[in-house]
Scaffold this motif. Sequence first.
Motif, PDB file in Angstrom:
ATOM      1  N   UNK A 167       0.712  -1.261  -0.068  1.00  0.00           N
ATOM      2  CA  UNK A 167       0.013  -0.007  -0.171  1.00  0.00           C
ATOM      3  C   UNK A 167       1.001   1.104  -0.194  1.00  0.00           C
ATOM      4  N   UNK A 168       1.749   1.233   0.716  1.00  0.00           N
ATOM      5  CA  UNK A 168       3.005   2.340   0.749  1.00  0.00           C
ATOM      6  C   UNK A 168       3.337   2.742  -0.757  1.00  0.00           C
ATOM      7  N   UNK A 169       3.694   1.614  -1.457  1.00  0.00           N
ATOM      8  CA  UNK A 169       4.216   1.941  -2.686  1.00  0.00           C
ATOM      9  C   UNK A 169       3.235   2.304  -3.805  1.00  0.00           C
ATOM     10  N   UNK A 170       2.154   1.902  -3.440  1.00  0.00           N
ATOM     11  CA  UNK A 170       0.764   2.459  -4.314  1.00  0.00           C
ATOM     12  C   UNK A 170       0.589   3.771  -4.254  1.00  0.00           C
ATOM     13  N   UNK A 171       0.522   4.196  -2.496  1.00  0.00           N
ATOM     14  CA  UNK A 171       0.239   5.516  -2.367  1.00  0.00           C
ATOM     15  C   UNK A 171       1.503   6.469  -2.872  1.00  0.00           C
ATOM     16  N   UNK A 172       2.741   6.111  -2.669  1.00  0.00           N
ATOM     17  CA  UNK A 172       3.971   6.840  -3.032  1.00  0.00           C
ATOM     18  C   UNK A 172       3.780   7.375  -4.503  1.00  0.00           C
ATOM     19  N   UNK A 173       3.216   6.350  -5.397  1.00  0.00           N
ATOM     20  CA  UNK A 173       3.169   6.868  -6.686  1.00  0.00           C
ATOM     21  C   UNK A 173       1.991   7.637  -7.112  1.00  0.00           C
ATOM     22  N   UNK A 174       0.873   7.693  -6.220  1.00  0.00           N
ATOM     23  CA  UNK A 174      -0.313   8.399  -6.492  1.00  0.00           C
ATOM     24  C   UNK A 174      -0.314   9.558  -5.805  1.00  0.00           C
ATOM     25  N   UNK A 175       0.282  10.051  -4.801  1.00  0.00           N
ATOM     26  CA  UNK A 175       0.408  11.090  -3.731  1.00  0.00           C
ATOM     27  C   UNK A 175       0.646  12.398  -4.560  1.00  0.00           C
ATOM     28  N   UNK A 176      -0.234  13.336  -4.383  1.00  0.00           N
ATOM     29  CA  UNK A 176      -0.101  14.772  -5.090  1.00  0.00           C
ATOM     30  C   UNK A 176       0.457  15.737  -4.151  1.00  0.00           C
ATOM     31  N   UNK A 177       1.675  16.206  -4.065  1.00  0.00           N
ATOM     32  CA  UNK A 177       2.311  16.972  -3.030  1.00  0.00           C
ATOM     33  C   UNK A 177       2.202  18.651  -3.290  1.00  0.00           C
ATOM     34  N   UNK A 178       0.911  18.809  -3.998  1.00  0.00           N
ATOM     35  CA  UNK A 178       0.489  20.260  -3.875  1.00  0.00           C
ATOM     36  C   UNK A 178      -0.605  20.570  -3.366  1.00  0.00           C
ATOM     37  N   UNK A 179      -1.330  21.634  -3.060  1.00  0.00           N
ATOM     38  CA  UNK A 179      -2.526  21.907  -2.481  1.00  0.00           C
ATOM     39  C   UNK A 179      -2.339  21.543  -0.991  1.00  0.00           C
ATOM     40  N   UNK A 192     -15.712   2.789  -3.196  1.00  0.00           N
ATOM     41  CA  UNK A 192     -16.295   4.339  -3.132  1.00  0.00           C
ATOM     42  C   UNK A 192     -15.877   4.966  -2.038  1.00  0.00           C
ATOM     43  N   UNK A 193     -15.931   4.624  -0.990  1.00  0.00           N
ATOM     44  CA  UNK A 193     -15.705   5.200   0.353  1.00  0.00           C
ATOM     45  C   UNK A 193     -14.421   5.729   0.423  1.00  0.00           C
ATOM     46  N   UNK A 194     -13.382   4.753   0.210  1.00  0.00           N
ATOM     47  CA  UNK A 194     -11.940   4.997   0.402  1.00  0.00           C
ATOM     48  C   UNK A 194     -11.235   5.536  -0.885  1.00  0.00           C
ATOM     49  N   UNK A 195     -11.731   5.616  -2.023  1.00  0.00           N
ATOM     50  CA  UNK A 195     -11.455   6.412  -3.142  1.00  0.00           C
ATOM     51  C   UNK A 195     -11.814   7.792  -2.842  1.00  0.00           C
ATOM     52  N   UNK A 196     -13.111   8.236  -2.268  1.00  0.00           N
ATOM     53  CA  UNK A 196     -13.426   9.580  -1.760  1.00  0.00           C
ATOM     54  C   UNK A 196     -12.486  10.054  -0.868  1.00  0.00           C
ATOM     55  N   UNK A 197     -12.007   9.253   0.301  1.00  0.00           N
ATOM     56  CA  UNK A 197     -11.159   9.614   0.959  1.00  0.00           C
ATOM     57  C   UNK A 197      -9.690  10.041   0.523  1.00  0.00           C
ATOM     58  N   UNK A 198      -9.304   9.001  -0.298  1.00  0.00           N
ATOM     59  CA  UNK A 198      -7.966   9.310  -1.130  1.00  0.00           C
ATOM     60  C   UNK A 198      -8.055  10.668  -1.879  1.00  0.00           C
ATOM     61  N   UNK A 199      -9.134  10.738  -2.392  1.00  0.00           N
ATOM     62  CA  UNK A 199      -9.531  11.992  -3.336  1.00  0.00           C
ATOM     63  C   UNK A 199      -9.405  13.387  -2.405  1.00  0.00           C
ATOM     64  N   UNK A 200      -9.840  13.340  -1.137  1.00  0.00           N
ATOM     65  CA  UNK A 200      -9.740  14.445  -0.349  1.00  0.00           C
ATOM     66  C   UNK A 200      -8.523  14.818   0.011  1.00  0.00           C
ATOM     67  N   UNK A 201      -7.683  13.936   0.281  1.00  0.00           N
ATOM     68  CA  UNK A 201      -6.251  13.976   0.695  1.00  0.00           C
ATOM     69  C   UNK A 201      -5.358  14.022  -0.153  1.00  0.00           C
ATOM     70  N   UNK A 202      -5.659  14.276  -1.423  1.00  0.00           N
ATOM     71  CA  UNK A 202      -4.922  14.167  -2.707  1.00  0.00           C
ATOM     72  C   UNK A 202      -3.842  12.924  -2.827  1.00  0.00           C
ATOM     73  N   UNK A 203      -4.538  11.906  -2.665  1.00  0.00           N
ATOM     74  CA  UNK A 203      -3.577  10.747  -2.863  1.00  0.00           C
ATOM     75  C   UNK A 203      -3.453  10.204  -4.290  1.00  0.00           C
TER      76      UNK A 203
END
Length: 134
Positions: free
Chosen positions: A59-71, A110-121
């Motif tokens: 999961x860390x590897x996946x998040x590292x590729x997805x995270x947006x460090x802006x905003x 759906x709910x986890x994708x929404x949480x990821x979106x809220x946190x710029x993942x």
Amino acid sequence: MILSCKFSKSYQKKITDLDEAMESLKALFVFIEDHFSFFSSMISKQKTSIFREGMLKIIKKAIQKQIDMQGINQNMDKELIINYTASAFVGTVEWWILNQMPHSPQTMAEQLADLFKRNNIFDSTKPAVKTKLP
């Protein structure tokens, strides 16, 4: 075992919209649901740390590729965000399994994708169409 599910292929690339993220998350939850006995056993045993650490690594590897460090993440420590989010995700998966999967894989995705979106993942530059997954 998780590496054999559809999610493992998608976490290796950057996901660019909410629908794609939900599909990937749904694949993970369906896989866990299909192999409930295995995952339930892994979590309920005393040696769950090996399972947990393996899942955290993926999961860390996946998040590292997805995270947006802006905003909202602009002034945050990237490693801290990755570790926090991965731990929350793995804890949520454990909760879901230990509570006999009280929500469908679709709802979890759906709910986890929404949480990821809220946190710029993941990069949400493409407008997401909020649809129910099949």
